[in-house]
Design a protein around this motif. Structure first.
Motif, mmCIF file in Angstrom:
data_model
loop_
_atom_site.group_PDB
_atom_site.id
_atom_site.type_symbol
_atom_site.label_atom_id
_atom_site.label_comp_id
_atom_site.label_asym_id
_atom_site.label_seq_id
_atom_site.Cartn_x
_atom_site.Cartn_y
_atom_site.Cartn_z
ATOM 1 N N ALA A 218 -0.840 -4.517 -10.557
ATOM 2 C CA ALA A 218 0.478 -5.160 -10.429
ATOM 3 C C ALA A 218 1.532 -4.152 -10.904
ATOM 4 O O ALA A 218 1.426 -2.968 -10.599
ATOM 5 C CB ALA A 218 0.492 -6.471 -11.199
ATOM 6 N N ASP A 219 2.562 -4.598 -11.677
ATOM 7 C CA ASP A 219 3.675 -3.690 -12.007
ATOM 8 C C ASP A 219 3.313 -2.783 -13.185
ATOM 9 O O ASP A 219 3.932 -2.838 -14.244
ATOM 10 C CB ASP A 219 4.928 -4.513 -12.292
ATOM 11 N N ASN A 220 2.347 -1.939 -12.949
ATOM 12 C CA ASN A 220 1.760 -1.105 -13.996
ATOM 13 C C ASN A 220 2.365 0.300 -13.956
ATOM 14 O O ASN A 220 2.043 1.089 -13.071
ATOM 15 C CB ASN A 220 0.248 -1.057 -13.754
ATOM 16 N N PHE B 205 -2.337 3.955 -3.083
ATOM 17 C CA PHE B 205 -2.680 2.942 -4.087
ATOM 18 C C PHE B 205 -2.223 1.595 -3.564
ATOM 19 O O PHE B 205 -1.134 1.481 -2.993
ATOM 20 C CB PHE B 205 -1.986 3.264 -5.418
ATOM 21 N N ASP B 206 -3.062 0.578 -3.765
ATOM 22 C CA ASP B 206 -2.719 -0.766 -3.289
ATOM 23 C C ASP B 206 -2.218 -1.625 -4.441
ATOM 24 O O ASP B 206 -2.993 -1.987 -5.328
ATOM 25 C CB ASP B 206 -3.932 -1.425 -2.635
ATOM 26 N N TYR B 207 -0.941 -1.945 -4.408
ATOM 27 C CA TYR B 207 -0.344 -2.827 -5.412
ATOM 28 C C TYR B 207 -0.437 -4.265 -4.939
ATOM 29 O O TYR B 207 -0.399 -4.543 -3.729
ATOM 30 C CB TYR B 207 1.135 -2.470 -5.618
ATOM 31 N N ASP B 208 -0.548 -5.157 -5.896
ATOM 32 C CA ASP B 208 -0.681 -6.584 -5.581
ATOM 33 C C ASP B 208 0.072 -7.364 -6.660
ATOM 34 O O ASP B 208 -0.308 -7.332 -7.826
ATOM 35 C CB ASP B 208 -2.186 -6.931 -5.591
ATOM 36 N N SER C 269 0.872 -1.164 0.000
ATOM 37 C CA SER C 269 0.000 0.000 0.000
ATOM 38 C C SER C 269 0.916 1.223 0.000
ATOM 39 O O SER C 269 1.613 1.483 0.980
ATOM 40 C CB SER C 269 -0.892 -0.037 1.234
ATOM 41 N N LEU C 270 0.950 1.910 -1.130
ATOM 42 C CA LEU C 270 1.854 3.050 -1.261
ATOM 43 C C LEU C 270 1.095 4.332 -0.975
ATOM 44 O O LEU C 270 0.066 4.617 -1.597
ATOM 45 C CB LEU C 270 2.446 3.111 -2.671
ATOM 46 N N ARG C 271 1.596 5.110 -0.018
ATOM 47 C CA ARG C 271 0.971 6.393 0.288
ATOM 48 C C ARG C 271 1.885 7.492 -0.228
ATOM 49 O O ARG C 271 3.079 7.509 0.068
ATOM 50 C CB ARG C 271 0.771 6.531 1.788
#
Ligand code: C2O
Ligand code: CU
Ligand code: CU
Length: 496
Positions: free
Chosen positions: A132-134, A145-148, A108-110
């Motif tokens: 994902a790696d977008n 934003f929550d990356y997975d 979770s990137l703030r």
């Protein structure tokens, strides 16, 4: 917002369950001067000549690593000075993420910066789509934003890294201090006394301790910082006992600086470059890391003092074009290694890795040429144009369409008088030749150097994923100036 010390932030992180780590909110870092107390593993406040410190490590548990990353400005100590830089979770470098093949990584990137940002997991073989790696995701200041990411079961072990990738601001944000390492564990552990991580970056501080901004000519040449740091420290020291073998994982996180590394007087072997590991270690005297490259080294210590140095490297210049100068010209002492004490028993033999896939033996579906150029242009305020196949980056255009699951051969041609390190996201490249000279055992890399007025030939297997991502020059100023293109892998995936 209440200042929170780096130490407190780490303690909070340590309380996470099931690999979950929550960073402090709105970090305003406090350096050594604020609390005056050191302590084991306390990563803040590097000063010249201090013992090497390493970023906090976060490990996956039961196949999952979940964490929060806060990108924000803050104060830290660099070479005895108070500096205002950027950082993840209150420091530079950010925490080290330790994963295994098959793991899921959730971040979770703030965005606590004043500009947009996003996150890229450099070198990981994961999907480029959705969350994902977008690289097309944009996170506004104040937003999260929550990356997975899901690593395939057969993901190669090795050293990877993460950094922002918002076009136009990548160089500023990486230079400012936003980078961290990702380790994908080796399934067959190598017998070493200890493992060390060395993230090499550079930066310039102005008179008030702020990160200096780069002017137009500097961006065109590719900015190089005056201070070259290892884990945010100036010339740290490392102590080893004679005979001990250590594994050093080194990231070149510099925006533009090439690192021609030497550790004279010590036995150095290369275990791997970028992703994966070679079948057997190779004895080396010198390792060249272009921006973005990583080295996985074994160092077997011999009594005495040795200096890890970066030797001058000529990456060309803009010459007559803009009157720029060649860079990476001065030798730099990166770290000092003291080998003393009682001799240690010899380490056991390094387990052999299976041979890497060799695309030379496989049919090629398509061949193409990508031409990287710098030219005088009317665009971008009358400076130089940085292009691939004559075009500057446009997120709305697909430059290269490939069939998912196919193998392609790309000739990468550099018509300019400077080197450009070419990087492709998601899919590593097998480097067959440089300047027409064939490599005898073609290595797999995700950053391939294109010498000035030279070329490289690579093969790429577009396996496992479909979707849009990018390739670009990893002199991040050049990427920001437009030397980037979009590649789309279309389905259906051809059989593996
Ligand atoms: Cu390390 Cu697209 O970058
Ligand atoms: Cu990348
Ligand atoms: Cu470049």
């Amino acid at each position: 917002m209440k200042p929170i010390s780096r130490r407190t932030a780490l303690t909070l992180g340590g309380l996470g369950v099931a690999g979950t780590v929550i960073g402090g909110a709105g970090l305003l870092w406090t350096g050594q001067g604020d609390s005056g107390q050191g302590g084991p593993g306390r990563p803040a406040g590097p000063a010249a000549g201090d013992a090497l410190r390493e970023p906090a490590e976060l490990r996956s548990r039961a196949g999952l690593l979940e964490l929060r990353l806060d990108a924000a400005a803050g104060r830290t100590q660099i070479g005895g000075r108070t500096a205002t830089t950027l950082g993840y979770n209150g420091g530079l470098p950010g925490p080290t993420l330790r994963l295994r093949a098959g793991d899921r990584l959730r971040v979770s990137l703030r965005n606590g910066l004043t500009d947009p940002t996003n996150l890229h997991v450099h070198g990981l073989h994961v999907s480029p789509e959705g969350n994902a790696d977008n690289p097309f995701v944009m996170i506004d200041p104040g937003a999260s934003f929550d990356y997975d990411y899901l690593l395939p079961q057969d993901h190669p072990p090795g050293l990877y890294w993460y950094h922002p990738h918002h076009h136009g601001l990548v160089a500023d944000q990486v230079f400012g201090g936003l980078y961290g390492a990702i380790v994908v564990e080796d399934p067959d552990p190598v017998d070493v006394a200890r493992e060390r991580l060395l993230i090499i970056s550079d930066l310039t501080l102005d008179g008030s301790g702020r990160v200096a901004s780069a002017g137009r000519a500097e961006r065109m040449a590719g900015r190089e910082g005056e201070l070259v740091l290892v884990n945010g420290q100036l010339n740290p020291t490392l102590g080893i006992r004679p005979g001990e073998r250590e594994r050093w994982r080194i990231v070149n996180a510099c925006v533009s600086r090439y690192l021609r590394l030497r550790l004279d007087g010590q036995a150095v072997q290369l275990l791997g470059l970028d992703s994966g590991r070679f079948e057997t270690p190779q004895d080396v005297a010198e390792v060249l890391l272009a921006p973005g490259n990583r080295a996985d080294l074994l160092v077997t210590a011999a009594e005495g003092t040795a200096v890890l140095r970066a030797l001058p490297y000529d990456r060309g210049s803009m010459g007559g074009m803009m009157g720029g100068t060649a860079r990476s010209t001065a030798e730099v002492s990166l770290a000092t290694v003291t080998v003393s004490g009682e001799a240690a028993a010899a380490a056991s033999v390094v387990p052999r890795r299976p041979a890497a896939r060799d695309l030379r033996a496989e049919p090629v579906t398509a061949r193409r040429e990508l031409i990287l150029s710098m030219g005088m242009g009317g665009g971008m305020g009358g400076g130089m144009n940085f292009t691939i196949n004559g075009e500057s980056f446009d997120a709305g255009r697909v430059d290269t369409t490939v069939q998912g699951g196919s193998v392609e051969e790309w000739l990468l041609t550099n018509t300019s008088p400077m080197d450009h390190p070419f990087h492709l996201h998601v899919w590593p490249m097998q480097l067959l030749e440089t300047n027409g000279r064939a490599a005898d055992s073609p290595p797999w890399q995700d950053v391939v150097n294109l010498p000035a007025r030279g070329s490289a030939r690579v093969r790429i297997a577009f396996d496992d994923f479909t979707g849009r991502t990018v390739y670009h020059c990893h002199i991040l100023d050049h990427e920001d100036l437009g030397m980037m293109g979009v590649v789309e892998a279309r389905g259906p995936l051809l059989g593996g």
